[in-house]
Design a protein around this motif. Structure first.
Motif, mmCIF file in Angstrom:
data_model
loop_
_atom_site.group_PDB
_atom_site.id
_atom_site.type_symbol
_atom_site.label_atom_id
_atom_site.label_comp_id
_atom_site.label_asym_id
_atom_site.label_seq_id
_atom_site.Cartn_x
_atom_site.Cartn_y
_atom_site.Cartn_z
ATOM 1 N N HIS A 101 0.823 -1.215 0.000
ATOM 2 C CA HIS A 101 0.000 0.000 0.000
ATOM 3 C C HIS A 101 0.856 1.264 0.000
ATOM 4 O O HIS A 101 0.384 2.322 -0.415
ATOM 5 N N ARG A 102 2.101 1.146 0.430
ATOM 6 C CA ARG A 102 3.009 2.303 0.429
ATOM 7 C C ARG A 102 3.750 2.440 -0.898
ATOM 8 O O ARG A 102 3.930 3.536 -1.416
ATOM 9 N N ASP A 103 4.177 1.293 -1.470
ATOM 10 C CA ASP A 103 5.076 1.310 -2.629
ATOM 11 C C ASP A 103 4.461 0.658 -3.860
ATOM 12 O O ASP A 103 5.174 0.112 -4.701
ATOM 13 N N TYR A 104 3.114 0.709 -3.981
ATOM 14 C CA TYR A 104 2.443 0.013 -5.086
ATOM 15 C C TYR A 104 2.923 0.469 -6.460
ATOM 16 O O TYR A 104 2.827 -0.268 -7.438
ATOM 17 N N ALA A 105 3.434 1.695 -6.562
ATOM 18 C CA ALA A 105 3.886 2.207 -7.859
ATOM 19 C C ALA A 105 5.262 1.681 -8.236
ATOM 20 O O ALA A 105 5.703 1.843 -9.386
ATOM 21 N N ARG A 133 -3.445 -1.595 -7.094
ATOM 22 C CA ARG A 133 -3.087 -0.630 -8.137
ATOM 23 C C ARG A 133 -4.320 -0.153 -8.911
ATOM 24 O O ARG A 133 -4.483 1.037 -9.171
ATOM 25 N N LEU A 134 -5.204 -1.092 -9.262
ATOM 26 C CA LEU A 134 -6.381 -0.718 -10.047
ATOM 27 C C LEU A 134 -7.355 0.145 -9.241
ATOM 28 O O LEU A 134 -7.926 1.105 -9.765
ATOM 29 N N ASN A 135 -7.539 -0.175 -7.963
ATOM 30 C CA ASN A 135 -8.419 0.645 -7.127
ATOM 31 C C ASN A 135 -7.850 2.041 -6.936
ATOM 32 O O ASN A 135 -8.584 3.031 -6.950
ATOM 33 N N LYS A 136 -6.532 2.144 -6.782
ATOM 34 C CA LYS A 136 -5.903 3.459 -6.657
ATOM 35 C C LYS A 136 -6.021 4.231 -7.970
ATOM 36 O O LYS A 136 -6.289 5.445 -7.966
ATOM 37 N N ALA A 137 -5.855 3.539 -9.096
ATOM 38 C CA ALA A 137 -5.981 4.204 -10.399
ATOM 39 C C ALA A 137 -7.391 4.744 -10.601
ATOM 40 O O ALA A 137 -7.576 5.853 -11.121
ATOM 41 N N LYS A 138 -8.389 3.966 -10.183
ATOM 42 C CA LYS A 138 -9.774 4.428 -10.313
ATOM 43 C C LYS A 138 -9.983 5.714 -9.526
ATOM 44 O O LYS A 138 -10.628 6.662 -9.997
ATOM 45 N N GLU A 139 -9.415 5.777 -8.343
ATOM 46 C CA GLU A 139 -9.510 6.994 -7.526
ATOM 47 C C GLU A 139 -8.815 8.166 -8.218
ATOM 48 O O GLU A 139 -9.340 9.283 -8.246
ATOM 49 N N LEU A 140 -7.643 7.919 -8.787
ATOM 50 C CA LEU A 140 -6.901 8.991 -9.465
ATOM 51 C C LEU A 140 -7.680 9.542 -10.657
ATOM 52 O O LEU A 140 -7.699 10.752 -10.888
ATOM 53 N N ILE A 141 -8.334 8.648 -11.398
ATOM 54 C CA ILE A 141 -9.055 9.067 -12.611
ATOM 55 C C ILE A 141 -10.366 9.752 -12.266
ATOM 56 O O ILE A 141 -10.663 10.846 -12.755
ATOM 57 N N HIS A 142 -11.161 9.116 -11.397
ATOM 58 C CA HIS A 142 -12.529 9.590 -11.190
ATOM 59 C C HIS A 142 -12.675 10.577 -10.040
ATOM 60 O O HIS A 142 -13.668 11.294 -9.971
ATOM 61 N N VAL A 143 -11.703 10.618 -9.121
ATOM 62 C CA VAL A 143 -11.773 11.574 -8.013
ATOM 63 C C VAL A 143 -10.821 12.740 -8.245
ATOM 64 O O VAL A 143 -11.197 13.906 -8.083
ATOM 65 N N ALA A 164 -2.519 8.095 -14.859
ATOM 66 C CA ALA A 164 -2.918 7.247 -13.737
ATOM 67 C C ALA A 164 -2.254 5.874 -13.820
ATOM 68 O O ALA A 164 -1.787 5.338 -12.813
ATOM 69 N N ALA A 165 -2.195 5.323 -15.023
ATOM 70 C CA ALA A 165 -1.566 4.012 -15.212
ATOM 71 C C ALA A 165 -0.116 4.038 -14.746
ATOM 72 O O ALA A 165 0.338 3.144 -14.012
ATOM 73 N N HIS A 166 0.619 5.066 -15.147
ATOM 74 C CA HIS A 166 2.029 5.155 -14.767
ATOM 75 C C HIS A 166 2.196 5.439 -13.282
ATOM 76 O O HIS A 166 3.123 4.927 -12.647
ATOM 77 N N LEU A 167 1.289 6.220 -12.715
ATOM 78 C CA LEU A 167 1.390 6.580 -11.297
ATOM 79 C C LEU A 167 1.166 5.383 -10.372
ATOM 80 O O LEU A 167 1.631 5.389 -9.229
ATOM 81 N N VAL A 168 0.455 4.364 -10.856
ATOM 82 C CA VAL A 168 0.235 3.179 -10.013
ATOM 83 C C VAL A 168 1.157 2.018 -10.395
ATOM 84 O O VAL A 168 1.015 0.923 -9.842
#
Length: 295
Positions: free
Chosen positions: A204-208, A247-257, A265-269
């Motif tokens: 959860h800290r280093d998922y990227a 990663r996918l749940n975090k990406a969804k937050e980055l895109i939609h929130v 978003a893909a690269h950030l996760v």
């Protein structure tokens, strides 16, 4: 409507939250109040560690082939973040009402130390469900603790002055419940549960970062084979499946929130291929990253 639900509804009215669709931080740090008029269909979600209390409405949690049902005056004790699928069910005029409570690690360790000095043995009566999350019906003491927290939140001043002591009582109730063993295991640094929790913190800290199973096993100070087995027992997922869902749940937050572009978003996760990210996102959420429902 139960007494707890009535108090939650009073909180909604006191602070004009009748349009709230989601969660907010309350005046007690680490305590979030949530409300939903709509509920939601079965969809991927990550439950963070803590105590989750439902005052009104029903939820079904799906982890692999296991399903956990919980409703009014039930609660969950979640030791580690769990990617799962959640369905929230509401009745007309009866919105979902609940609390989620973060567990302060220092309070947890202090209480476990005191309980061990008193030779308290953790109860394990609710371990029938193998998925690591089990709904627990509130006993009288837990109901009273929840009601005191809601009364303090309604008052405001009580929340500021008594909030910490009320949280300590809530953690004590959870520790001495039949799911308290989850929190004891989390605090035992040498146990498998605590070792997996340490690896999950790294995810959860280093998922990227380009994480590998070997790196996570080293974080847990375990062999790869032992880590695989213990990881699946705790999360019902393989390490790589779990990482992908985070990663996918975090990406969804980055895109939609946060409004990030799909590529960014893909690269950030941690994805190097946007096309692979889009395929896995669509497979996981049944929609494209831009939110167009799959046929």
């Amino acid at each position: 409507m139960t007494e707890l639900a009535e108090l939650m509804q009073r909180y909604v009215e006191q602070y004009s939250l009748s349009d709230l669709e989601g969660a907010i931080q309350t005046d007690i740090p680490g305590v979030h109040f949530y409300r939903s008029e709509k509920g939601n269909p079965r969809q991927p979600f990550v439950y963070q560690s803590g105590i989750i209390i439902l005052g009104q409405g029903h939820k079904d949690i799906h982890i692999g082939s296991n399903t956990v049902h919980y409703g009014p005056n039930d609660y969950l004790v979640v030791g580690v973040p769990m990617p799962l699928e959640c369905e929230a069910l509401v009745e007309p005029g009866k919105p979902l009402l609940g609390l989620s409570i973060d567990i302060d690690h220092s309070i947890l360790l202090k209480q476990i130390d005191l309980l061990e000095q008193a030779e308290f043995t953790p109860l394990q009566q609710c371990k029938a469900n193998p998925c690591g999350i089990q709904a627990v019906a509130m006993n009288t003491e837990m109901q009273s603790s929840c009601k005191r927290i809601m009364q303090a939140l309604i008052d405001g001043l009580e929340a500021q002055v008594l909030g910490t002591s009320l949280l300590e009582e809530m953690i004590f109730r959870a520790l001495t419940s039949c799911e308290g063993h989850v929190l004891f295991e989390l605090a035992y640094h040498e146990g498998h549960y605590a070792r997996i929790a340490k690896a999950l913190s790294k995810v959860h800290r280093d998922y990227a970062q380009p994480l590998t199973v070997q790196a996570l096993a080293e974080e847990a100070n375990m062999s790869i084979s032992a880590f695989h087995q213990a990881f699946r027992r705790v999360t019902m997922e393989s390490p790589l499946q779990y990482l992908k869902k985070v990663r996918l749940n975090k990406a969804k937050e980055l895109i939609h929130v946060e409004g990030k572009r799909v590529n960014d978003a893909a690269h950030l996760v941690g994805y190097t291929s946007t096309s692979q990210f889009s395929r896995e996102y669509k497979r996981h959420f049944n929609e494209t990253p831009r939110g167009i429902k799959a046929a």
